[in-house]
Scaffold this motif. Structure first.
Motif, short mmCIF file in Angstrom:
data_model
loop_
_atom_site.label_atom_id
_atom_site.label_comp_id
_atom_site.label_asym_id
_atom_site.label_seq_id
_atom_site.Cartn_x
_atom_site.Cartn_y
_atom_site.Cartn_z
N LEU A 97 0.99 -1.05 0.13
CA LEU A 97 -0.07 -0.12 0.03
C LEU A 97 0.89 1.22 0.05
CD1 LEU A 97 -2.69 -1.05 2.64
CD2 LEU A 97 -2.82 -1.36 0.25
N THR A 98 0.49 2.12 -0.92
CA THR A 98 1.36 3.36 -1.07
C THR A 98 0.50 4.58 -1.30
OG1 THR A 98 3.36 4.44 -1.91
CG2 THR A 98 2.03 2.91 -3.26
N ALA A 99 0.97 5.58 -1.15
CA ALA A 99 0.47 7.10 -1.73
C ALA A 99 0.48 6.96 -3.13
CB ALA A 99 1.01 8.22 -0.98
N ARG A 100 -0.48 7.66 -3.85
CA ARG A 100 -0.34 7.57 -5.28
C ARG A 100 0.92 8.56 -5.73
NH1 ARG A 100 -4.24 6.58 -8.60
NH2 ARG A 100 -5.78 6.33 -6.95
N GLY A 101 1.42 8.16 -6.74
CA GLY A 101 2.57 8.78 -7.50
C GLY A 101 3.72 8.58 -6.75
N ILE A 102 4.15 7.94 -5.69
CA ILE A 102 5.21 7.77 -4.97
C ILE A 102 6.08 6.59 -5.96
CG2 ILE A 102 6.55 6.50 -3.15
CD1 ILE A 102 4.78 8.08 -1.37
N LYS A 110 7.80 -6.89 -7.66
CA LYS A 110 7.06 -8.08 -8.11
C LYS A 110 5.74 -8.05 -7.12
CE LYS A 110 11.26 -10.74 -8.94
NZ LYS A 110 11.92 -11.88 -8.42
N LEU A 111 5.72 -7.03 -6.39
CA LEU A 111 4.18 -7.09 -5.49
C LEU A 111 3.27 -6.16 -6.13
CD1 LEU A 111 5.56 -6.64 -1.81
CD2 LEU A 111 4.89 -8.36 -2.77
N GLU A 112 1.98 -6.62 -5.89
CA GLU A 112 0.88 -6.03 -6.53
C GLU A 112 0.92 -4.56 -5.70
OE1 GLU A 112 -4.07 -5.74 -6.20
OE2 GLU A 112 -2.76 -7.66 -5.76
N ARG A 113 0.81 -3.48 -6.65
CA ARG A 113 0.87 -2.11 -5.76
C ARG A 113 -0.72 -1.71 -5.78
NH1 ARG A 113 4.22 3.50 -7.11
NH2 ARG A 113 2.83 4.93 -6.34
N VAL A 114 -0.99 -1.21 -4.54
CA VAL A 114 -2.21 -0.51 -4.28
C VAL A 114 -2.15 0.95 -3.92
CG1 VAL A 114 -4.57 -0.73 -2.98
CG2 VAL A 114 -3.41 -2.58 -3.51
N ASP A 115 -2.73 1.81 -4.89
CA ASP A 115 -2.51 3.19 -4.27
C ASP A 115 -3.68 3.60 -3.49
OD1 ASP A 115 0.02 3.57 -5.76
OD2 ASP A 115 -1.40 4.27 -7.47
N ILE A 116 -3.47 4.24 -2.38
CA ILE A 116 -4.44 4.70 -1.54
C ILE A 116 -5.20 5.83 -2.04
CG2 ILE A 116 -4.95 5.18 0.70
CD1 ILE A 116 -2.48 3.56 1.67
N ASP A 117 -6.57 5.93 -2.09
CA ASP A 117 -7.32 6.85 -2.57
C ASP A 117 -7.85 7.59 -1.37
OD1 ASP A 117 -8.59 8.73 -4.04
OD2 ASP A 117 -10.45 7.27 -4.50
N VAL A 118 -7.26 8.54 -0.82
CA VAL A 118 -7.87 9.47 0.14
C VAL A 118 -8.43 10.38 -0.38
CG1 VAL A 118 -7.26 10.99 2.47
CG2 VAL A 118 -6.06 8.69 1.55
#
Length: 494
Positions: A97-102, A110-118
């Motif tokens: 989990l990460t902030a969008r744009g980082i 190799k991991l699925e990335r999930v951008d957190i939508d705040v």
């Protein structure tokens, strides 16, 4: 077990502020809705990593995972490639989990990335429904896997159960009289116990609010404390900067004087800084003591004596004892006898992930955790830590000497800006006391004999430094702790 964050399902708190990072904020209604949506997506995820930048997204990601009953692995954004690779291989998260744009390191590719939508809805709509009671994880279920600093080998993942998070935060609420009316200010990183569990999850469990500064700045601290904040969490490096700034900043002194509670942790706050802050503000900084593996063990209480140089008394539910080298418990709490701290209670971690050998070695046969910290205890129960067993306990001439009290004495000398104390082999004494000094004036550092006499007159002659090295700075980690093993290879100005 009740939910970790009851305020998220309390309609009476819907419009109250929960989190603020800079000019971005979420009410409890907004936080409940945002984390509820993300939690639904994470329910079957297994362990999840969180790229723990000091952002609103990090807080949302951790809370959402905990609401979903999914263990969280906070990742330090400053981790090197080798350390990060080890943590990812060891913890095996299914996504990050990460902030969008980082931009994330290649190791996470190799991991699925999930951008957190705040989405800041700026509303106070009813909060989201609680998760079904049947799905509330058990108290023993893992909440987080937090990696240790790895000073004696690769970092170990301490598995922290939900029970430990809840009991520690509730014990601190008792000790600090922490309520929903408190507003916390801090600027700590969010990948460890102090900044994340105490600094973010603590206010949310109470139903209060937190204002994260992003980065530490004395002006920002003064602004927030003058605008209604009631508590400040920091590490000694931050409080040292505050102490240095106070003489020229009356507004900072006034703001700190308004605070209900000033708390320092993660390392010992020098007595010299304690006294400078108290003299300028009328407020005493209180200290607490904890570890990744134990969360919080002791604290000076809000209604107790704020005694500089101590970490207070055991928190409710925590058993604490001091033991000799052979494991025999110390029976005399006289403020002088040094022993290793061992603790037992619901605040402890469950295991080191994938390390049954290390887990077994960390506990005694009757369930006490070996902290490796050395301390003395006063007759009234106050604990004073004198250092780590591995790096801060010096055995010299038949005496057990704690490096911490010598460091405090050195810092009382006007010619010393920073100080660290170690031991090194001595053919006569066993070990001799060595001081590492950052002078207040590099052009005119205090002489070794002067410092030795200074310590001997304040403590005891056997505690005086036999050797003094001068440095331009002390090696520290992200939390401001002095890395004493690095001193052996430090470039001195001798």
């Amino acid at each position: 077990m009740s939910p970790l964050f009851p305020a998220l399902t309390d309609d009476t708190r819907a419009g109250r502020p929960a989190l603020r990072f800079g000019d971005r904020s979420l009410t409890y209604a907004e936080l409940a809705a945002t984390t509820g949506t993300l939690a639904a997506r994470l329910r079957e995820a297994g362990r999840v990593a969180v790229w723990a930048t000091p952002t609103l997204e990090t807080a949302v990601g951790v809370v959402a995972a905990l609401r979903a009953g999914v263990p969280v692995v906070p990742l330090n954004p400053k981790s090197g490639e080798s350390e990060l690779g080890h943590i990812l291989k060891d913890s095996a998260p299914t996504l990050v989990l990460t902030a969008r744009g980082i931009e994330l390191p290649d190791a996470l590719g190799k991991l699925e990335r999930v951008d957190i939508d705040v989405q800041e809805r700026r509303g106070s709509a009813p909060v989201s429904a609680p998760l079904p009671a049947a799905d509330e994880p058990s108290p023993a279920a893992p909440a987080l896997v937090v990696y240790t600093s790895g000073t004696t080998g690769p970092p170990k993942g301490a598995v922290i159960p939900r029970r430990a998070v809840a009991t520690t935060l509730d014990a601190l609420a008792d000790a600090w009289q922490w309520t929903a009316d408190d507003v916390l200010v801090h600027a700590l990183p969010l990948f460890h116990v102090h900044g994340l569990i105490l600094g973010i999850l603590g206010p949310l469990r109470r139903g209060g609010s937190v204002r994260h500064l992003g980065r530490f700045d004395t002006g920002a601290v003064a602004r927030e404390l003058s605008a209604g904040a009631t508590m400040l969490f920091g590490v000694p490096t931050m409080y040292h900067r505050i102490a240095e700034a106070l003489p020229a900043d009356p507004e900072l002194a006034k703001a700190l004087g308004r605070a209900r509670l000033l708390v320092s942790g993660s390392a010992a706050l020098p007595v010299h800084d304690h006294e400078r802050i108290a003299a300028a503000t009328g407020r005493r900084v209180i200290e607490r003591y904890g570890m990744t593996e134990t969360l919080m063990n002791t604290s000076v209480r809000a209604d107790g004596e704020p005694r500089a140089g101590t970490v207070g008394v055991p928190l409710p539910g925590v058993e604490l004892r001091l033991v000799e080298d052979d494991g025999t418990p110390l029976t005399a709490y006289d403020g002088e006898s040094v022993g290793e701290i061992q603790v037992r209670g619901p605040n402890l971690f469950t295991e080191y992930l994938n390390r049954p050998d290390a887990t077994a070695a960390a506990f005694t046969s009757d369930g006490w955790f070996r902290t490796g910290d050395m301390a003395v205890r006063d007759p009234d129960g106050y604990v004073r830590i004198v250092g780590r067993k591995a790096t801060d306990l010096i055995k010299s001439g038949g005496y057990k000497i704690g490096a911490g009290e010598i460091e405090n004495a050195l810092l009382e000398h006007p010619g010393v800006r920073e100080a660290a104390v170690t031991g090194e082999p001595d053919p006569d004494l066993g070990e001799r006391v060595v001081a590492w000094i950052v002078p207040a004036d590099p052009q005119s550092p205090p002489a070794a004999e002067e410092l030795s006499t200074h310590v001997a007159t304040r403590l005891s002659p056997h505690k005086r430094p036999r050797i003094v090295h001068h440095l331009s700075s002390l090696p520290r980690n992200d939390m401001g702790k002095i890395m004493k093993r690095a001193l052996r290879t430090a470039d001195t100005d001798d």
